[in-house]
Design a protein around this motif. Sequence first.
Motif, short mmCIF file in Angstrom:
data_model
loop_
_atom_site.label_atom_id
_atom_site.label_comp_id
_atom_site.label_asym_id
_atom_site.label_seq_id
_atom_site.Cartn_x
_atom_site.Cartn_y
_atom_site.Cartn_z
N GLN A 272 12.86 -16.95 -29.85
CA GLN A 272 13.58 -15.97 -29.04
C GLN A 272 12.69 -14.79 -28.69
O GLN A 272 12.75 -14.25 -27.58
CB GLN A 272 14.84 -15.49 -29.76
N ASP B 10 11.95 -13.70 -24.89
CA ASP B 10 12.29 -12.36 -24.41
C ASP B 10 11.08 -11.62 -23.85
O ASP B 10 11.18 -10.89 -22.85
CB ASP B 10 12.91 -11.52 -25.54
N ARG B 11 9.92 -11.79 -24.50
CA ARG B 11 8.74 -10.99 -24.13
C ARG B 11 7.86 -11.65 -23.06
O ARG B 11 7.19 -10.94 -22.31
CB ARG B 11 7.89 -10.74 -25.37
N ASN C 254 8.66 -14.82 -21.03
CA ASN C 254 9.21 -15.67 -19.97
C ASN C 254 9.27 -14.88 -18.66
O ASN C 254 10.05 -13.95 -18.53
CB ASN C 254 10.60 -16.16 -20.36
N THR D 281 3.81 -8.95 -27.91
CA THR D 281 4.96 -9.52 -28.63
C THR D 281 5.27 -8.76 -29.91
O THR D 281 6.26 -9.05 -30.58
CB THR D 281 4.70 -10.99 -29.00
#
Length: 573
Positions: free
Chosen positions: A221, A225-226, A228, A421
């Motif tokens: 996840q 979130d970071r 994509n 990230t």
Amino acid sequence: MSSGFDLTNEAFAEYCRWLRVKTMDPKTRREIQSMITDSEMIDQRFSSRLAFGTAGLRAPEGAGTNRMNPYTVAAAARGFARWIKANGGADKGIMISYDSRHSSREFAEMTARMAADEGVQVYLSDTLRPVPMLSYGIVKYGAAGGVMITASHNPPEYNGFKAYGADGAQLMPEEAAQVSACIEGLGDIFQIIARSLSLRQLLHNEMIVYVGEELDDSYEQLLMDRLNSSLVHEEAKRDLRIVYTPLNGAGNVPVRRVLESMGFHSVMVVPDQELPDGDFPTLRVPNPEREDTFQLAIEMAERENADIVIATDPDADRLGIALPDDSGEYRVLTGNQIGTLLMEFILGGRAIQGRLKGDEFSVVSVVSTKMPEFICRRYGVELTETLTGSRYTAEAIRQGRSEGKRFVMGFEEGNGYMLDTGILDKDGVAAAAVIAEMSAMSRASGRRLYDQLDSIYSLYSYPAEKRFSVQLKGPDITGTMEAVMNSLRKERPDLGDEIEITRVRDYLPETNMLYYHLGGAEGNDWLAIRPSGTEPKLKVYMGMYGEKEEAEQKLADVYQRVKERIAAVLDSL
């Protein structure tokens, strides 16, 4: 083989001490007994002790004080646990993971047992997981540190013990020195192990708890979130044909899982390199920097008409790629070329989205390409140079954040990439995801990703870059290294009338490296020389920038003159 023992020899005395240990495990006992008539082997294995440094421990496996085995690992684990306790981290605990190398699970369990018996809470990965997940797990579980059992991309006979701090970064030199002091103060490690609670007892007492699916889900996840990107259409991702090889290491499951979640559904894995195997049977060494590492993957890519080949090393902190050129031949990119593509893609993408606010910074190692200087200047992003090693990148990220700046990405020429990230170590899994997106976007625009390099060079400058090693021989390798470096300190290399050394940076005492600034394109041409920290070699790096033909000729001239100078120094010794 020799049996002429000197009974006063310290190596022989230590060997005899090991031979008398009644609680020795059968495998180690058999190995020790097998060398009883071989004085040279005893001297090799027992004449010194593994030194705990910023990379922890790394050595071939085997019996002896300077080899990786359950007892040297136990000592490192116990000393690290005492350091954690001394800094108030016993209740916070440590995270432990391991890769696919021989004995990695055994060493991870020994590490967990020693730390837990010392009173330190342990979060132990329930299967092999890569470096970036270990680094992320430390922060996720609020641990005070962590340990990764790995020898990265070393040959199969190696293993290692890599230690981390509370922010998921590798230990800095002063911290490693403190751990080393704790190890030195342990006493008899065999007695310590014999008195310790068993793994089963510590699991029952919940001083050791396994972590698994929750960590996988959370890490996935985080990357979604970071990383994509909304700039890449789903159709382009779906159609991209990827050949992936984990090189029989720990990247197989997380890389494929993240790529699938991000919409890359045509991922083919090299069958002979898919499953964990510490022998790495199809490889000379499991190193994605080497062209021969890609042989099977490229053969598969040619059959499947793949758009890109991606490889991660056994602990999946490093990544390499191969791309088809205009003729369809697959070319293995250097770490510098990959880093250049990533930096242009990430900064350019943020610029298009209006996400560059003027407070961003990137990090690159000092012996990497100078292309980031051109790219960052164009996008108004600050660039920080560090010594080689992810711990130095992490230190620069911490410093930048403390000043209110936002980290974008960092890399070193040895195929290590750190992205935005929050993970403070190299992350081949995250890099694979971004590279796949970059390749999909390029394909959707009707271009090969390999061609993008030429576009970048046309926009900025052509980089003629090279690194090479000079193998050293003889009984005193350290002395030879010092002699060469001292000679270079006394007298600069003669690079010819056309190439001027405008400045010299000597990195002592931080590290033994000489860095030469050369006259060239805006003063960006350079040369660096340093001894290897792990092999009997001198390493030489160089880069020349400008028009292709001129830069390549300058590189060839500098290469030849530096080789001749080092050879002359060696001949004089």
